[in-house]
Design an enzyme around this catalytic site. Structure first.
Site, PDB file in Angstrom:
ATOM      1  N   THR A 184      19.586  -5.655   1.262  1.00 47.87           N
ATOM      2  CA  THR A 184      18.423  -5.569   2.145  1.00 47.87           C
ATOM      3  C   THR A 184      17.940  -6.979   2.422  1.00 47.87           C
ATOM      4  OG1 THR A 184      16.862  -5.489   0.339  1.00 47.87           O
ATOM      5  CG2 THR A 184      17.614  -3.392   1.193  1.00 47.87           C
ATOM      6  N   GLU A 331      17.692   1.505   1.710  1.00 46.57           N
ATOM      7  CA  GLU A 331      17.619   2.303   0.479  1.00 46.57           C
ATOM      8  C   GLU A 331      17.757   3.798   0.743  1.00 46.57           C
ATOM      9  OE1 GLU A 331      15.765  -0.149   1.430  1.00 46.57           O
ATOM     10  OE2 GLU A 331      15.178  -1.458  -0.222  1.00 46.57           O
ATOM     11  N   LYS A 440      -6.910  -5.096   5.823  1.00 45.98           N
ATOM     12  CA  LYS A 440      -8.004  -4.434   5.110  1.00 45.98           C
ATOM     13  C   LYS A 440      -9.317  -5.071   5.552  1.00 45.98           C
ATOM     14  CE  LYS A 440      -5.101  -2.862   1.463  1.00 45.98           C
ATOM     15  NZ  LYS A 440      -4.164  -3.416   0.534  1.00 45.98           N
ATOM     16  N   TRP A 445      -8.738   0.469   6.402  1.00 39.75           N
ATOM     17  CA  TRP A 445      -7.439  -0.022   6.808  1.00 39.75           C
ATOM     18  C   TRP A 445      -7.293  -0.001   8.329  1.00 39.75           C
ATOM     19  CZ3 TRP A 445      -3.114   2.333   3.191  1.00 39.75           C
ATOM     20  CH2 TRP A 445      -3.359   1.906   1.873  1.00 39.75           C
TER      21      TRP A 445
END
Ligand code: AMP
Length: 548
Positions: A184, A331, A440, A445
């Site tokens: 990755t 993954e 944030k 959020w």
């Protein structure tokens, strides 16, 4: 009591045998690095795969050994996919767009014994040859006439194949045997290896061929834009062999014109790629007066790797093609969610269908998803709350190669994706951020992806990125960075005015910057760490209303 069904292992070799036997004349069309286009088919490809398998064995490649590729999408690279895994060795597809230090790290970490590379990468290989401690053989994916002079001891792929028999007896392996290794390209730290198995690969392929997956079938001509060095080209080579689809491989040329021409000439019905390649595709259409799009036969285009912008979905609709928005990661093999419409969406007005398509797709059978809060408590999947996304399933990794990163799974076996998402009752996922990119603001959020999507809807915006910058009152506030379309010069006020009609007031970016390009990773994702560095000293204006 056990069932009485035959316990035949799920092996990659069975895919190529099946394609060669029952889809023998289906074409594989490949542009090459040398220039000419090669036309072959599953039968002839399988013969070359057998030759390659025999050549690997003659070289002393044993089950479990790692063999690297540094290559574009060509028929030879597909041959490596089947031959290396078929004999029980492991194909490590290295991304040539990575920095040389990362390529060096990966090749050594994987302990590759043989390196196959395209002649376009001979400079990269020659520069790193003295650092590759485990590579014994270097094979250029070409013939003797095109051998690169700069790589020591290099062999020509075609010379390697020539003397070998074109049949092979594949070993009957345990289906859990490792088959391929992809690293990755994390934005920080060293790349980590994801080690796929024959079993995970076949189960993933079945899903790709299902009607609620990518619907891949023998009716398809596939323009494989997503690189074979990026998560197994989203599993397509295997799935194409499973269903006998035609494969069209663009080689090193991924510009809009090359892709358009190939799609038209080969009557491609299905394609896949990250948003950036499709931006190039439409730029080519827009900048070619009188271009004839009627030769295109595209029915479905998978867009993933980054969020599919609404504009791409709409433009493909204009060409009669449906964008299947998919989400996944190295993954997860990679496909975990797939954006098909449900029957009740089919009669909706086009705009509302596109509203469904901009979501990251719907969970497919075989994958389980959950979202959790900061204390790892499960959150409701009703489409309202966002949380850290976890995934579980037979084609999801249980950990990284050689134990890097330790045990990643939680106590119930779920893998933390690092993404933040909402999931609705139908299983559609809306990715709101990478967990490290969430802004944030005053304890709430703000989704950088939502803001980016809203910004690229403006007709003068080519690409947009949103990062959080420190703010004395709200801890962090969004900062928007825009690449304007060529020949346009939108103003800060115009952009903010446009956004104010599309997002909540307290989400409005506190400032806007205009740049000529944005930094991307080797797999085409926005590199926000670079942007955060670049704009580290940028001071946001103080008089913003923010949360009022
Ligand atoms: P990779 O392992 O390089 O394929 O990167 C996987 C990551 O890409 C995911 O964890 C997401 O952050 C991002 N990604 C993949 N697909 C999408 C998508 N459809 N929309 C937004 N981000 C995506």
């Amino acid at each position: 009591m056990l069932g009485l069904m035959q316990d035949r292992p799920l092996l990659i070799s069975t895919l190529i045998d099946h394609a060669a036997r029952y889809h023998s004349d289906v074409e594989i069309v490949s542009r090459t690095c040398e220039g000419p286009t090669v036309r072959t088919n599953w039968r002839d490809l399988s013969k070359r795969i057998a030759k390659l398998a025999n050549a690997l064995k003659s070289m002393g490649v044993k089950p479990g050994d790692r063999v690297a590729s540094l290559a574009w999408n060509t028929h030879r690279h597909v041959e490596l996919y089947f031959a290396v895994s078929g004999i029980g060795a492991i194909l490590n597809t290295v991304n040539p767009r990575l920095f040389p230090e990362q390529v060096d790290y990966i090749v050594n970490h994987a302990e590759n014994r043989v390196l196959f590379f395209d002649i376009t990468f001979s400079g990269l290989v020659a520069g790193l040859q003295s650092k590759f401690r485990t590579v014994e053989r270097y094979v250029a994916l070409t013939d003797a006439g095109h051998l690169p002079p700069d790589v020591d001891g290099v062999l020509a792929y075609e010379d390697l194949l020539a003397p070998e028999p074109d049949t092979v007896e594949w070993p009957v392996l345990d289906e859990r045997t490792a088959s391929a290794l992809c690293y990755t390209s994390g934005t920080t730290g060293n790349p980590k290896g994801v080690l796929y198995s024959h079993r995970s690969t076949l189960l993933h392929s079945f899903m790709v061929c299902t009607a609620d997956g990518f619907r891949l079938s023998s009716a398809d001509s596939v323009l494989l834009v997503v690189p074979l060095f990026h998560v197994n080209a989203w599993g397509i080579p295997y799935a194409a062999a499973m269903c006998g689809a035609k494969l069209v491989l663009p080689g090193p040329k991924l510009d809009g014109k090359s892709l358009f021409d190939l799609a038209a000439e080969e009557r491609c019905t299905f394609s896949l790629g990250v948003p950036t390649v499709w931006l190039g595709f439409f730029q080519h259409i827009d900048s070619t007066p009188g271009i004839d799009t009627s030769a295109l036969r595209l029915e479905r285009v998978v867009v993933g790797g980054s969020a599919a912008p609404r504009a791409i979905i709409e433009r493909f609709r204009g060409l009669g093609a449906f964008v299947i928005h998919a989400w996944g990661m190295s993954e997860t093999s990679p496909v975990a969610t797939v954006g098909n419409l449900l029957p009740r969406h089919r009669d909706l007005p086009e705009k509302e269908q596109v509203d469904v398509q901009v979501r990251q797709g719907r969970v497919v059978y075989g994958v389980e998803l959950k979202i959790v809060d900061e204390n790892r408590n499960p959150l409701p999947q009703d489409g309202t709350v966002a949380g850290d996304l976890y995934v579980r399933g037979p084609w999801v990794t249980s950990g990284y190669f050689k134990g890097v990163g330790g045990n990643m799974l939680d106590e119930d076996g779920w893998f933390p994706t690092g993404d933040v998402a909402k999931i609705d009752a139908d299983g559609y996922v809306v990715l709101t951020d990478r967990s490290k990119d969430v802004i944030k603001s005053g304890g709430e959020w703000i989704s950088s992806i939502d803001l980016e999507n809203a910004a690229v809807a403006h007709s003068d915006v080519q690409e947009a990125a949103v990062i959080g910058l420190p703010h004395s009152k709200w801890q962090e506030r969004p900062f928007l960075i825009i690449v304007p379309k060529p020949g346009t010069a939108p103003s800060r006020e115009e952009i903010l005015g446009f956004l104010s009609e599309r997002v909540a007031k307290w989400w409005l970016p506190d400032d806007v910057a205009f740049v000529s390009e944005l930094p991307h990773t080797a797999t085409g994702k926005l590199q926000k760490t670079k942007l955060r560095e670049q704009f580290r000293d940028h001071i946001l204006p103080v008089n913003q209303t923010s949360h009022s």
